[in-house]
Design an enzyme around this catalytic site. Structure first.
Site, short mmCIF file in Angstrom:
data_model
loop_
_atom_site.label_atom_id
_atom_site.label_comp_id
_atom_site.label_asym_id
_atom_site.label_seq_id
_atom_site.Cartn_x
_atom_site.Cartn_y
_atom_site.Cartn_z
N LYS A 121 9.75 -0.34 -3.16
CA LYS A 121 9.98 1.05 -2.77
C LYS A 121 9.63 1.22 -1.29
O LYS A 121 8.47 1.14 -0.90
CB LYS A 121 9.12 2.02 -3.59
CG LYS A 121 9.58 3.46 -3.38
CD LYS A 121 8.55 4.49 -3.69
CE LYS A 121 7.57 4.73 -2.59
NZ LYS A 121 8.13 5.29 -1.35
N GLU A 154 -3.17 -3.63 1.36
CA GLU A 154 -3.31 -3.77 2.80
C GLU A 154 -3.33 -2.35 3.35
O GLU A 154 -2.31 -1.66 3.35
CB GLU A 154 -2.12 -4.58 3.34
CG GLU A 154 -2.41 -5.20 4.69
CD GLU A 154 -1.91 -4.34 5.82
OE1 GLU A 154 -2.72 -3.54 6.34
OE2 GLU A 154 -0.73 -4.44 6.19
N CYS A 199 -1.20 -0.51 11.58
CA CYS A 199 -2.46 -0.43 10.84
C CYS A 199 -3.57 -1.19 11.56
O CYS A 199 -4.74 -0.83 11.47
CB CYS A 199 -2.26 -0.98 9.44
SG CYS A 199 -1.47 -2.57 9.42
N GLU A 212 -8.34 7.21 11.08
CA GLU A 212 -7.19 6.52 11.63
C GLU A 212 -6.24 7.58 12.22
O GLU A 212 -5.73 8.43 11.49
CB GLU A 212 -6.51 5.81 10.44
CG GLU A 212 -5.60 4.71 10.81
CD GLU A 212 -5.03 4.01 9.58
OE1 GLU A 212 -5.05 4.56 8.47
OE2 GLU A 212 -4.53 2.89 9.75
P1 NAI Z 1 0.93 6.66 2.37
O1 NAI Z 1 -0.15 5.73 2.02
O2 NAI Z 1 0.97 7.99 1.69
O3 NAI Z 1 2.35 5.99 2.12
C1 NAI Z 1 2.60 4.61 2.04
C2 NAI Z 1 3.56 4.32 0.90
O4 NAI Z 1 2.94 4.65 -0.34
C3 NAI Z 1 4.84 5.12 0.94
O5 NAI Z 1 5.90 4.31 0.48
C4 NAI Z 1 4.59 6.24 -0.05
O6 NAI Z 1 5.75 6.78 -0.62
C5 NAI Z 1 3.76 5.53 -1.10
N1 NAI Z 1 2.89 6.39 -1.90
C6 NAI Z 1 2.34 7.58 -1.57
N2 NAI Z 1 1.59 8.04 -2.57
C7 NAI Z 1 1.65 7.13 -3.57
C8 NAI Z 1 1.08 7.03 -4.87
N3 NAI Z 1 0.28 7.97 -5.34
N4 NAI Z 1 1.35 5.94 -5.60
C9 NAI Z 1 2.15 4.98 -5.13
N5 NAI Z 1 2.73 5.02 -3.92
C10 NAI Z 1 2.48 6.08 -3.14
O7 NAI Z 1 0.93 6.88 3.92
P2 NAI Z 1 1.58 8.11 4.72
O8 NAI Z 1 1.39 9.42 4.05
O9 NAI Z 1 2.96 7.74 5.02
O10 NAI Z 1 0.68 8.09 6.01
C11 NAI Z 1 -0.59 8.71 5.98
C12 NAI Z 1 -1.57 7.95 6.81
O11 NAI Z 1 -1.76 6.67 6.23
C13 NAI Z 1 -1.12 7.67 8.22
O12 NAI Z 1 -1.40 8.70 9.09
C14 NAI Z 1 -1.92 6.46 8.53
O13 NAI Z 1 -3.20 6.84 8.93
C15 NAI Z 1 -2.01 5.72 7.21
N6 NAI Z 1 -1.03 4.63 7.08
C16 NAI Z 1 -1.45 3.37 7.14
C17 NAI Z 1 -0.55 2.34 7.08
C18 NAI Z 1 -0.97 0.93 7.15
O14 NAI Z 1 -0.14 0.08 7.43
N7 NAI Z 1 -2.19 0.61 6.89
C19 NAI Z 1 0.88 2.59 6.96
C20 NAI Z 1 1.22 3.97 6.83
C21 NAI Z 1 0.29 4.93 6.91
#
Ligand code: NAI
Length: 781
Positions: free
Chosen positions: A190, A263, A297, A394
């Site tokens: 996804k 991760e 990240c 972050e």
């Molecule tokens: P997120 O963690 O909500 O989204 C990442 C992925 O997880 C997306 O595909 C999303 O649809 C999915 N997701 C969201 N809720 C879920 C759930 N309950 N169960 C399974 N999958 C789920 O990150 P978001 O909202 O896009 O970004 C928020 C913050 O997260 C950013 O501001 C940043 O600080 C951090 N982030 C960190 C990343 C990394 O590579 N470590 C990447 C993206 C965001």
């Protein structure tokens, strides 16, 4: 028109936009995307809009995946998996090779699509993301080829659910799909809701190369679709994203037996020493935090600079800031593109405002922001107090914090003053200093005089709340394979915790005693002083302390104080383990008699001695690797101890079960808080006398007797425990996994096994007792 003379004066670039017509035509021809399931696209369902973050213009509509869509994709993956796994490695290698070739053939198309969807500058997508994607598929074609030789006993995990974020949409897809397929798994992936388009283009590539239907399935949607995938009958979840969602997934998968890699976020230090090449370090900041809009990240978002160099470095950094070009991401001259989505832009603005309200000053590039789209001028913040939200959270935007330090110790302390542990970048011309700091910073990836280097041949992943598991290289492959588990043996029924022997349970002659708990190398009465009666059948063996939360807290503290054990050489630790074995051997008859009189198996003693020898032998042999990654670099993959581990031992095999788990953990340099068999804790507490005479430093092994699952819960919840092993019931294992979500500790839940049989010792125990730190060191030209 500007004269050449003027241009040489101003060094201005003219616009050099990459053509987007082909991609726009491709999008126009499709407009509304369905999912890619079982080798074909479904009709679009309820859709949501995908807009270009640089212009706000609509690019496409994609389908919000429902639980039924996820179920269909998982069913397709399940049906395809046996045949895919049964292919010879060479055949799978050919498919991966074909994917790599086709990605390479479409590199310009994919780079432009990524820019339109994500907002990152074309130079990043074209020169970093897409080449790394094809490199990843090539590299893993190689693993498929070598699988039988390199992982002879392993089998694929099965069907993998993979959830990725929006910052490197296609690269994260490659990191997830390539190793899964190489290992013989099938996948349901996804993509993030902001950036699904390159995954859909990749789905077309899968169809184009004729990949067997069901091997790769792509379901689009938001967090709800992600949650449905987590809940679906898959065998593994691999997630990259925020720590918050990582925690939700940890809890949701607890007790399900689904393999999990996380991760997560980071707040990585970027440490500049006074002797560093400051211009190179400034360019490092450009790469680490500005060039990619800070949407990485592992971004070095906390700049820590030696006080002696602070003024000079800040001046150079400010000057460089003034030269950055922000604007159209498709323009090859653009350094700073758009922020992925208005929601993310609002989050960045809000955090920066919070930082300013808490006293920090923002130094920001004075660029003209485009009239349309989501843009944020890059910068850095000074005057940042450690508790300021911008120092803790972050930001995920092009804003770093800048703090100075005076001493090396202060640099390390500041670097580690975060709940994360993803990456670190160290800048100094002194290699001894760089490697000293590399050893002391708690992070999964360390770059020396470099930043944000990635390669398929090196593992990538974090420590602490940055998650667990590694992607890339051998370590990443291991995450998509499993070793056959020995047949579970029944757990002994939990002992009652009566304070006194039950009426009619006579004391066993000669062995009636009252044990103590062991904390920090000393015998202690438990806090509160309660005991429980240990009976074997109808015989009363003695009283054991009923440890409580406070005992666990004290034991964890004692274990932290014994940090010197982790720094001892493998040889030193081996000597201590051999000595324990020797001293146990000297008292073997006594231990055997006690076990026998408690209804146990006297053969456990000899087996324990052998096991101690085995892990003593491994203490200086289980080591890392050196990867040839990028030119002018080597990458050292060092297995490091977690630090303080909690271990809940099986009820069966009270001596051998304890030794089988504690010995590998301490052989690797961990300190342990162990909960011995509830039904027969004396086997472990007696062993402590052996430890005492074997030069094991106090605090390396702490033993708390009592109600195993209650104590295990306290250990799992403890924020200063970095990893937790639990051997016991399925419910107990589920509880430990769920409770560990707080600090996202790495857990291993094992079922009881024949501790004298195969599968009761081996490198897998050592791999579970360590986490790999990948250190990128300059090497060669
Ligand atoms: P997120 O963690 O909500 O989204 C990442 C992925 O997880 C997306 O595909 C999303 O649809 C999915 N997701 C969201 N809720 C879920 C759930 N309950 N169960 C399974 N999958 C789920 O990150 P978001 O909202 O896009 O970004 C928020 C913050 O997260 C950013 O501001 C940043 O600080 C951090 N982030 C960190 C990343 C990394 O590579 N470590 C990447 C993206 C965001």
């Amino acid at each position: 028109m500007a004269l050449v003379k003027d241009i040489l004066e101003t060094m201005e670039y003219g616009p050099a936009p990459e053509a987007a017509a082909e991609v726009l035509a491709w999008l126009k021809a499709r407009r509304r995307f369905g999912h890619f399931i079982d080798g074909g696209f479904t009709a679009a369902g309820k859709t949501f809009a995908i807009d270009n973050p640089a212009t706000g213009e609509n690019l496409a509509e994609v389908t919000q995946g429902t639980a039924a869509d996820v179920a269909a994709a998982v069913a397709a993956a399940r049906a395809a998996q046996p045949a895919w796994a049964a292919l010879p490695g060479h055949e799978r290698a050919k498919w991966l090779y074909a994917l790599a070739r086709h990605v390479q053939k479409r590199d310009r198309f994919l780079a432009v699509l990524e820019v339109l969807d994500n907002g990152k500058p074309i130079r990043e997508a074209r020169d970093i993301d897409v080449p790394l994607v094809s490199r990843h598929f090539y590299h893993h074609a190689g693993w498929a080829e070598m699988l039988a030789d390199e992982f002879p006993d392993a089998v694929p995990v099965g069907v993998c659910g993979q959830i990725i974020p929006w910052n490197f949409p296609l690269l994260m897809l490659a990191w997830k799909i390539a190793p899964a397929l190489a290992a013989g798994n099938t996948v349901v992936l996804k993509p993030a809701e902001y950036t699904p388009l390159s995954a859909l283009a990749f789905a077309e590539i899968c169809a184009e190369v004729g990949l067997p239907p069901g091997v790769v399935n792509i379901v689009t949607g938001d967090g709800e679709t992600g949650a449905a995938l987590v809940a679906a009958p898959v065998d593994k979840i691999a997630f990259t994203g925020s720590t918050e969602v990582g925690r939700i997934i940890r809890r949701a998968t607890a007790g399900t037996g689904k393999k999990l890699t996380l991760e997560l976020g980071g707040k990585s230090p970027f440490i500049v020493f006074a002797d560093a090449d400051l211009d190179a370090a400034v360019e490092g900041v450009v790469d680490a935090i500005w060039f990619n809009q800070g949407q990485v990240c592992c971004a070095g978002s906390r700049i820590l600079v030696a006080e002696a160099a602070e003024a000079d470095f800040t001046a150079r950094l400010t000057a460089r800031l003034g030269k950055l070009r922000l604007g159209d991401p498709l323009d090859k001259c653009t350094d700073i593109g758009a922020i992925v989505h208005p929601v993310q832009l609002a989050r960045i603005r809000d955090l920066v405002a919070q930082g300013q309200a808490a006293g920090a000053q923002l130094v920001q590039a004075e660029c003209q922001l485009p009239a349309k789209g989501s843009f944020f001028a890059p910068g850095f913040m000074t005057g940042v107090h450690p508790a300021n939200p911008v120092a803790v959270e972050e930001i995920f935007g092009p804003v770093a914090t800048l703090t100075s330090f005076r001493t090396l110790d202060e640099a390390v302390e500041l670097a580690n003053n975060t709940r994360y542990g993803l990456a670190a970048s160290i800048w100094t011309e002194n290699i001894s200093l760089a490697l000293d700091i590399a050893a002391r910073v708690k992070a999964g990836v360390i770059w020396v005089n470099a930043t944000n280097l990635f390669d398929a041949g090196a593992g990538f992943g974090g420590m602490r709340e940055s998650g667990f598991g590694r992607e890339g290289g051998r370590e990443g492959m291991a995450e998509y394979l499993k070793l056959p588990e020995p047949k579970p043996q029944p757990e002994a029924a939990p002992t009652r915790l009566d304070a006194a022997p039950l009426p009619g349970t006579p004391a066993a002659p000669g062995i009636d005693r009252t044990a103590k708990i062991y904390i920090g190398g000393a015998q202690k009465r438990p806090d509160g002083g309660y005991s429980y009666a240990v009976n074997a059948g109808s015989t009363h063996l003695g009283l054991a302390p009923l440890g409580n939360r406070k005992d666990i807290r004290n034991a964890v503290e004692a274990a932290h104080k014994a940090a010197g054990w982790g720094k001892a050489t493998g040889h030193n630790r081996a000597q201590v383990l051999y000595f324990i074995a020797e001293n146990l051997s000297a008292r073997a008859a006594e231990f055997a008699a006690r076990l026998a009189s408690a209804g146990g198996d006297a053969a456990e003693v000899e087996a324990s001695i052998r096991r101690l020898f085995y892990y003593a032998a491994q203490a200086d042999k289980f080591d890392g690797a050196v990867h040839a990654t990028k030119s002018a670099h080597v990458t050292l993959a060092m297995p490091e101890p977690f630090g303080v581990m909690g271990i809940a031992c099986p009820n069966a095999a009270p001596l051998l079960g304890f030794v089988s788990l504690v010995a590998p953990a301490i052989a690797m340099g961990n300190r342990v808080v162990a909960i011995p068999a509830q039904s027969m804790p004396f086997a472990a507490t007696d062993l402590y006398q052996v430890f005492d005479t074997s030069d094991l430093p106090g605090g390396v092994v702490n033993i708390i007797t009592g109600a195993r699952d209650e104590l295990a819960k306290t250990l799992a919840q403890h924020d200063d425990v970095a990893a937790m092993w639990y051997c016991g019931s399925a419910e107990g294992g589920a509880m430990v996994e769920a409770e560990s979500a707080g600090n996202l500790k790495a857990t291993w839940t094992l079922r009881n096994r024949d501790w004298q049989g195969p599968g009761a010792q081996g490198p897998r125990f050592l791999a579970r007792a360590t986490q790999v730190k990948n250190i990128w060191v300059p090497y060669g030209e």
